[in-house]
Scaffold this motif. Sequence first.
Motif, PDB file in Angstrom:
ATOM      1  N   ASP A 246       0.793  -1.229   0.000  1.00 25.08           N
ATOM      2  CA  ASP A 246       0.000   0.000   0.000  1.00 25.08           C
ATOM      3  C   ASP A 246       0.826   1.280   0.000  1.00 25.08           C
ATOM      4  O   ASP A 246       0.279   2.380   0.009  1.00 25.08           O
ATOM      5  CB  ASP A 246      -0.931   0.002   1.218  1.00 25.08           C
ATOM      6  CG  ASP A 246      -1.911  -1.157   1.180  1.00 25.08           C
ATOM      7  OD1 ASP A 246      -2.376  -1.481   0.065  1.00 25.08           O
ATOM      8  OD2 ASP A 246      -2.174  -1.746   2.235  1.00 25.08           O
ATOM      9  N   ARG A 247       2.161   1.153  -0.010  1.00 24.38           N
ATOM     10  CA  ARG A 247       2.995   2.362   0.019  1.00 24.38           C
ATOM     11  C   ARG A 247       2.847   3.134  -1.297  1.00 24.38           C
ATOM     12  O   ARG A 247       2.533   2.558  -2.345  1.00 24.38           O
ATOM     13  CB  ARG A 247       4.470   1.985   0.219  1.00 24.38           C
ATOM     14  CG  ARG A 247       5.098   1.304  -1.005  1.00 24.38           C
ATOM     15  CD  ARG A 247       6.472   0.742  -0.702  1.00 24.38           C
ATOM     16  NE  ARG A 247       7.097   0.163  -1.887  1.00 24.38           N
ATOM     17  CZ  ARG A 247       6.865  -1.053  -2.356  1.00 24.38           C
ATOM     18  NH1 ARG A 247       5.974  -1.837  -1.750  1.00 24.38           N
ATOM     19  NH2 ARG A 247       7.490  -1.498  -3.434  1.00 24.38           N
ATOM     20  N   ASP A 248       3.080   4.429  -1.231  1.00 27.08           N
ATOM     21  CA  ASP A 248       3.171   5.206  -2.460  1.00 27.08           C
ATOM     22  C   ASP A 248       4.409   4.752  -3.232  1.00 27.08           C
ATOM     23  O   ASP A 248       5.354   4.219  -2.649  1.00 27.08           O
ATOM     24  CB  ASP A 248       3.282   6.703  -2.139  1.00 27.08           C
ATOM     25  CG  ASP A 248       1.983   7.296  -1.614  1.00 27.08           C
ATOM     26  OD1 ASP A 248       0.902   6.766  -1.953  1.00 27.08           O
ATOM     27  OD2 ASP A 248       2.051   8.288  -0.857  1.00 27.08           O
ATOM     28  N   ARG A 249       4.389   4.992  -4.554  1.00 23.29           N
ATOM     29  CA  ARG A 249       5.537   4.610  -5.383  1.00 23.29           C
ATOM     30  C   ARG A 249       6.180   5.858  -5.979  1.00 23.29           C
ATOM     31  O   ARG A 249       5.484   6.745  -6.472  1.00 23.29           O
ATOM     32  CB  ARG A 249       5.098   3.693  -6.531  1.00 23.29           C
ATOM     33  CG  ARG A 249       4.379   2.407  -6.133  1.00 23.29           C
ATOM     34  CD  ARG A 249       5.201   1.549  -5.215  1.00 23.29           C
ATOM     35  NE  ARG A 249       4.788   0.151  -5.178  1.00 23.29           N
ATOM     36  CZ  ARG A 249       3.749  -0.350  -4.512  1.00 23.29           C
ATOM     37  NH1 ARG A 249       2.962   0.453  -3.806  1.00 23.29           N
ATOM     38  NH2 ARG A 249       3.478  -1.648  -4.529  1.00 23.29           N
ATOM     39  N   TYR A 250       7.513   5.897  -5.914  1.00 21.47           N
ATOM     40  CA  TYR A 250       8.260   6.970  -6.564  1.00 21.47           C
ATOM     41  C   TYR A 250       9.254   6.343  -7.534  1.00 21.47           C
ATOM     42  O   TYR A 250      10.079   5.518  -7.132  1.00 21.47           O
ATOM     43  CB  TYR A 250       9.017   7.826  -5.544  1.00 21.47           C
ATOM     44  CG  TYR A 250      10.007   8.767  -6.204  1.00 21.47           C
ATOM     45  CD1 TYR A 250       9.561   9.923  -6.843  1.00 21.47           C
ATOM     46  CD2 TYR A 250      11.364   8.472  -6.239  1.00 21.47           C
ATOM     47  CE1 TYR A 250      10.460  10.761  -7.489  1.00 21.47           C
ATOM     48  CE2 TYR A 250      12.265   9.311  -6.873  1.00 21.47           C
ATOM     49  CZ  TYR A 250      11.804  10.453  -7.499  1.00 21.47           C
ATOM     50  OH  TYR A 250      12.686  11.285  -8.148  1.00 21.47           O
ATOM     51  N   ILE A 251       9.164   6.728  -8.784  1.00 16.91           N
ATOM     52  CA  ILE A 251      10.075   6.211  -9.809  1.00 16.91           C
ATOM     53  C   ILE A 251      10.802   7.389 -10.438  1.00 16.91           C
ATOM     54  O   ILE A 251      10.169   8.326 -10.944  1.00 16.91           O
ATOM     55  CB  ILE A 251       9.283   5.418 -10.865  1.00 16.91           C
ATOM     56  CG1 ILE A 251       8.768   4.117 -10.233  1.00 16.91           C
ATOM     57  CG2 ILE A 251      10.157   5.111 -12.078  1.00 16.91           C
ATOM     58  CD1 ILE A 251       7.805   3.347 -11.072  1.00 16.91           C
ATOM     59  N   GLN A 252      12.115   7.344 -10.370  1.00 14.64           N
ATOM     60  CA  GLN A 252      12.902   8.463 -10.896  1.00 14.64           C
ATOM     61  C   GLN A 252      13.304   8.185 -12.340  1.00 14.64           C
ATOM     62  O   GLN A 252      14.252   7.453 -12.604  1.00 14.64           O
ATOM     63  CB  GLN A 252      14.139   8.699 -10.016  1.00 14.64           C
ATOM     64  CG  GLN A 252      14.872   9.963 -10.417  1.00 14.64           C
ATOM     65  CD  GLN A 252      15.769  10.481  -9.310  1.00 14.64           C
ATOM     66  OE1 GLN A 252      15.375  10.547  -8.154  1.00 14.64           O
ATOM     67  NE2 GLN A 252      16.978  10.868  -9.661  1.00 14.64           N
TER      68      GLN A 252
END
Lengths: 271, 318
Positions: free
Chosen positions: A58-64
């Motif tokens: 359920d965590r937010d996702r950050y993709i660089q």
Amino acid sequence: MTENELAQKSNQYRQRILKYIVGANAGHTGGSLSCIDILNVLYNYTLNVSPQNFSSPDRDRYIQSKGHCVEALFVVLADKGFFPEEDLNTLCKYQSHYIGHPTKKVKGVEQNTGALGHGLPISVGNALAAKMDEKDFRVFTLMGDGELPEGSNWEAALTAAHYKLDNLCAIIDKNSLQITGSTADVCNTDPIDEKFESFGWAVKHVDGHDLKALKEAFDSLPFEAGKPSLVIAHTVKGKGVSFMENQISWHHGVPSKEQYADALKELSEAL
Amino acid sequence: MKKYTFTEKKDTRSGFGAGLLEAGRNNPEVVALCADLVGSLKMEAFIKEFPERFFQIGIAEANMMGIAAGMTIGGKIPFTGTFANFSTGRVYDQIRQSIAYSDKNVKICASHAGLTLGEDGATHQILEDIGLMKMLPGMTVINPCDYNQTKAATIAIAEHHGPVYLRFGRPVVPIFTDADQKFEIGKAWMVNEGADVSIFATGHLVWEAIQAGEKLAELGIDAEIINIHTIKPLDAEAVLKSVAKTRCVVTAEEHNRLGGLGDSIAQLLAQNNPTPQEYVAVNDSFGESGKPAELMTKYGLDADHIVKAAQKVIARKG
């Protein structure tokens, strides 16, 4: 975290970015300094991501997507406690996991990136999967303005709107410079807002170094129900070190010992 | 020579369609994406039964590969569907970085591979895809030979964790393998035991190899025919065991002779048991328009060419 504390973090992050780039004798200095305020707000204010919940679905996702500015990401992840900061002394060294682009071998990194134009399609996939599973986490991707001519971005922009992915937020670190010159001269992508709006996105402009404005922009997500959101963050390449600001040579430049001392002095005085 | 017969012909892509439906029934995590070729890839049955698990991406293959990589979060198993050309060469960087290097559990399912695509000609007849895909670390490469094997392979790859390239074709071809077979990735299939020459064949060339085996038997040559459906990982044990007995090799594939099955076998043998080898493959050329059978003959990919290659390589044995 107060605005003042956040501002101090940005300053410290800038000093650490330079420290580890100097230690590695490699790195992407200008772009890491332009995007660090965005990363600061994301990881210290907006994202529901921590070492404790990193295995939670359920965590937010950050993709660089602009993977070359990995130093900014690594410094923030270290500060968040994903790994000991001293690990970054091995940055770009033989046998280190801390290579020149994000890799999942480093705790806290969601996705391997490097070749440009990959972050948005993958984020669309993440966001589609979230919708399918009726999860309410959000997906963020940070792109450089220099990578916008990659066609896969525009393919993904169409799909994001087609599937009404309002759980997706793309951020463009618009520092207006890339390795060869100004983005306007290399391959002009302006007006970015009108292009994305015509593709079906909701767009906001923000000063990418104004921490309060960044917080407010992310607080107001999604900008419009049923639409993916785009934050065009206006930034300065090399921000915070006067002799690096807006200089193309700092895209990939590594400070000399003297330049590093000067830069630290300037940043310390600004604290 | 063991006798193989068939009562029905079907395209291998229909085997994929049937396998996808069954894989979807077996595992709710299976999802499918397509770049505007639903009919060509025979994905309709899956879409009808699982509309919420299908994603039309449109003609945007690079995007499709990235989305598939992204959809793996939470355990989904994305199957992408488009022609082999657009499944590989067009999207190589997406597969390399976002799928293979990132070890994503994506199944790249590619139809209309090779010359047998036929009339559309060279632009669509990719003959380099096996080479492109087998060079990617961690990628499994499978090229089944008929409807039943393609169906079984499709079901099997859903149960295998890791990126897979599944290559199949357009034309109807004989169905000669067992229905409801168990497909074992990386395990070669002994089609016919023989003593004089080892014929390693993949994809549409397996049926041609069987025809060649019958002709060779009439000439007094006892051919061993082995189906290498999984080009990577290669069943080295099966290859080396056969070659130890026959001491000469023919490889047969609908692919450029550079980079395909033949090269994989040659590399294995060079290191372990250097052996005379003849290639039945396209001789470093693009294709052209024509009926599949016309093209296969012109480019040397039929039973007669396998027979000649076998005779030639037997003569080269010391």
